[in-house]
Design a protein around this motif. Structure first.
Motif, short mmCIF file in Angstrom:
data_model
loop_
_atom_site.label_atom_id
_atom_site.label_comp_id
_atom_site.label_asym_id
_atom_site.label_seq_id
_atom_site.Cartn_x
_atom_site.Cartn_y
_atom_site.Cartn_z
N SER A 1 22.25 -32.27 -33.79
CA SER A 1 22.16 -33.63 -34.32
C SER A 1 23.52 -34.10 -34.81
CB SER A 1 21.14 -33.69 -35.47
OG SER A 1 21.56 -32.89 -36.54
N LYS A 2 23.71 -35.41 -34.70
CA LYS A 2 24.97 -36.01 -35.13
C LYS A 2 24.67 -37.39 -35.69
CE LYS A 2 29.49 -37.35 -33.41
NZ LYS A 2 30.32 -37.61 -32.23
N LYS A 3 25.14 -37.64 -36.91
CA LYS A 3 24.93 -38.94 -37.53
C LYS A 3 25.93 -39.95 -36.99
CE LYS A 3 22.84 -37.55 -41.88
NZ LYS A 3 22.94 -37.52 -43.32
N SER A 4 25.50 -41.21 -36.96
CA SER A 4 26.39 -42.30 -36.55
C SER A 4 27.47 -42.49 -37.62
CB SER A 4 25.60 -43.59 -36.35
OG SER A 4 25.04 -44.01 -37.58
N LYS A 5 28.46 -43.26 -37.26
CA LYS A 5 29.60 -43.49 -38.17
C LYS A 5 29.16 -43.97 -39.55
CE LYS A 5 34.24 -45.39 -37.69
NZ LYS A 5 35.10 -46.25 -36.86
N LYS A 6 28.21 -44.92 -39.59
CA LYS A 6 27.73 -45.45 -40.86
C LYS A 6 26.58 -44.62 -41.43
CE LYS A 6 29.00 -50.24 -39.96
NZ LYS A 6 28.48 -51.61 -39.78
N SER B 1 7.54 -40.32 -28.28
CA SER B 1 7.46 -41.79 -28.29
C SER B 1 6.63 -42.34 -29.46
CB SER B 1 6.89 -42.31 -26.97
OG SER B 1 5.51 -42.01 -26.87
N ILE B 2 5.81 -41.49 -30.10
CA ILE B 2 5.02 -41.97 -31.25
C ILE B 2 5.85 -42.06 -32.53
CG2 ILE B 2 2.84 -41.13 -30.29
CD1 ILE B 2 3.02 -38.86 -32.42
N VAL B 3 7.04 -41.46 -32.53
CA VAL B 3 7.90 -41.52 -33.71
C VAL B 3 8.47 -42.94 -33.81
CG1 VAL B 3 9.97 -40.60 -34.84
CG2 VAL B 3 8.49 -39.08 -33.49
N GLU B 4 8.22 -43.58 -34.93
CA GLU B 4 8.65 -44.97 -35.11
C GLU B 4 10.17 -45.10 -35.09
OE1 GLU B 4 8.38 -48.44 -38.46
OE2 GLU B 4 6.81 -46.92 -38.46
N GLY B 5 10.65 -46.04 -34.27
CA GLY B 5 12.08 -46.33 -34.24
C GLY B 5 12.89 -45.45 -33.30
N VAL B 6 12.26 -44.51 -32.61
CA VAL B 6 13.01 -43.61 -31.73
C VAL B 6 13.40 -44.33 -30.43
CG1 VAL B 6 11.03 -42.63 -30.50
CG2 VAL B 6 13.10 -41.28 -30.75
N ILE B 7 14.60 -44.02 -29.95
CA ILE B 7 15.08 -44.54 -28.67
C ILE B 7 15.35 -43.31 -27.80
CG2 ILE B 7 16.92 -45.79 -27.48
CD1 ILE B 7 17.41 -47.27 -30.17
N SER B 8 14.74 -43.30 -26.62
CA SER B 8 14.96 -42.21 -25.66
C SER B 8 16.05 -42.64 -24.70
CB SER B 8 13.68 -41.90 -24.89
OG SER B 8 12.66 -41.50 -25.75
N LEU B 9 17.02 -41.76 -24.51
CA LEU B 9 18.12 -42.10 -23.58
C LEU B 9 17.95 -41.33 -22.28
CD1 LEU B 9 21.11 -41.96 -26.07
CD2 LEU B 9 19.81 -43.95 -25.35
N THR C 1 23.54 -44.59 -40.33
CA THR C 1 22.27 -45.30 -40.20
C THR C 1 21.35 -44.61 -39.19
OG1 THR C 1 23.57 -47.31 -40.51
CG2 THR C 1 21.29 -47.60 -39.84
N TYR C 2 21.95 -44.07 -38.13
CA TYR C 2 21.19 -43.43 -37.07
C TYR C 2 21.67 -42.00 -36.86
CZ TYR C 2 19.53 -48.08 -35.97
OH TYR C 2 18.94 -49.32 -36.06
N THR C 3 20.80 -41.20 -36.28
CA THR C 3 21.14 -39.83 -35.93
C THR C 3 20.79 -39.63 -34.46
OG1 THR C 3 20.71 -39.01 -38.16
CG2 THR C 3 20.65 -37.39 -36.38
N SER C 4 21.74 -39.05 -33.71
CA SER C 4 21.44 -38.73 -32.31
C SER C 4 21.02 -37.27 -32.25
CB SER C 4 22.65 -38.99 -31.41
OG SER C 4 23.65 -38.04 -31.64
N LEU C 5 19.98 -37.01 -31.48
CA LEU C 5 19.49 -35.66 -31.29
C LEU C 5 19.63 -35.29 -29.82
CD1 LEU C 5 16.18 -35.90 -33.36
CD2 LEU C 5 18.28 -34.77 -34.05
N SER C 6 20.29 -34.18 -29.55
CA SER C 6 20.37 -33.62 -28.20
C SER C 6 19.55 -32.35 -28.23
CB SER C 6 21.82 -33.31 -27.83
OG SER C 6 22.59 -34.49 -27.82
N ILE C 7 18.55 -32.30 -27.37
CA ILE C 7 17.62 -31.18 -27.36
C ILE C 7 17.61 -30.54 -25.98
CG2 ILE C 7 15.23 -30.47 -27.74
CD1 ILE C 7 15.00 -33.05 -29.54
N THR C 8 18.03 -29.30 -25.92
CA THR C 8 18.04 -28.56 -24.66
C THR C 8 16.90 -27.55 -24.70
OG1 THR C 8 20.45 -28.77 -24.63
CG2 THR C 8 19.48 -27.17 -23.11
N ILE D 1 17.80 -41.20 -30.13
CA ILE D 1 18.46 -41.80 -31.30
C ILE D 1 17.33 -42.22 -32.24
CG2 ILE D 1 19.86 -43.70 -32.16
CD1 ILE D 1 21.31 -43.67 -29.45
N VAL D 2 17.45 -41.80 -33.50
CA VAL D 2 16.43 -42.14 -34.50
C VAL D 2 17.11 -42.64 -35.76
CG1 VAL D 2 14.65 -40.53 -33.74
CG2 VAL D 2 16.35 -39.75 -35.32
N PRO D 3 16.40 -43.48 -36.51
CA PRO D 3 16.94 -43.86 -37.82
C PRO D 3 17.12 -42.58 -38.65
CG PRO D 3 15.09 -45.27 -37.21
CD PRO D 3 15.14 -44.16 -36.21
#
Length: 95
Positions: A56-61, A87-95, A63-70, A32-34
């Motif tokens: 990729s899919k944007k959040s409802k508002k 992990s060096i990308v600012e603001g990224v969350i790894s799920l 604000t964030y974009t989820s990325l699924s990478i296979t 998930i990234v801004p």
């Protein structure tokens, strides 16, 4: 996470991947990234030339974009290497 915790996390992840997966294998990353084109591009560039399928899919508002990478990888070390690169990308969350 501090450096020691990060190393322990990746060591545990490698152990789990070795136990649960036969390699080479397809791996699914979720991030998930801004919603900023530069940050999304930065992650896409990390997986460039790997044959990865990126959804990729944007959040409802928006604000964030989820990325699924296979992507097809040779071993757990490659999986961990990509996590470290992302992990060096600012603001990224790894799920």
């Amino acid at each position: 996470m501090d450096k020691k915790e990060t190393e322990e996390f990746y060591a545990k992840l490698k152990e789990q991947l070795l136990e649960t997966t036969s390699w080479p294998s397809t791996y699914l990353y979720k991030f998930i990234v801004p919603t900023e084109e530069a940050k999304i591009s930065q992650i896409q560039d990390i997986f460039d030339n790997t044959g990865a399928v990126i959804e990729s899919k944007k959040s409802k508002k928006g604000t964030y974009t989820s990325l699924s990478i296979t992507v097809h990888l040779k071993n757990p070390d490659e999986v961990i290497q990509k996590y470290k690169e992302v992990s060096i990308v600012e603001g990224v969350i790894s799920l």
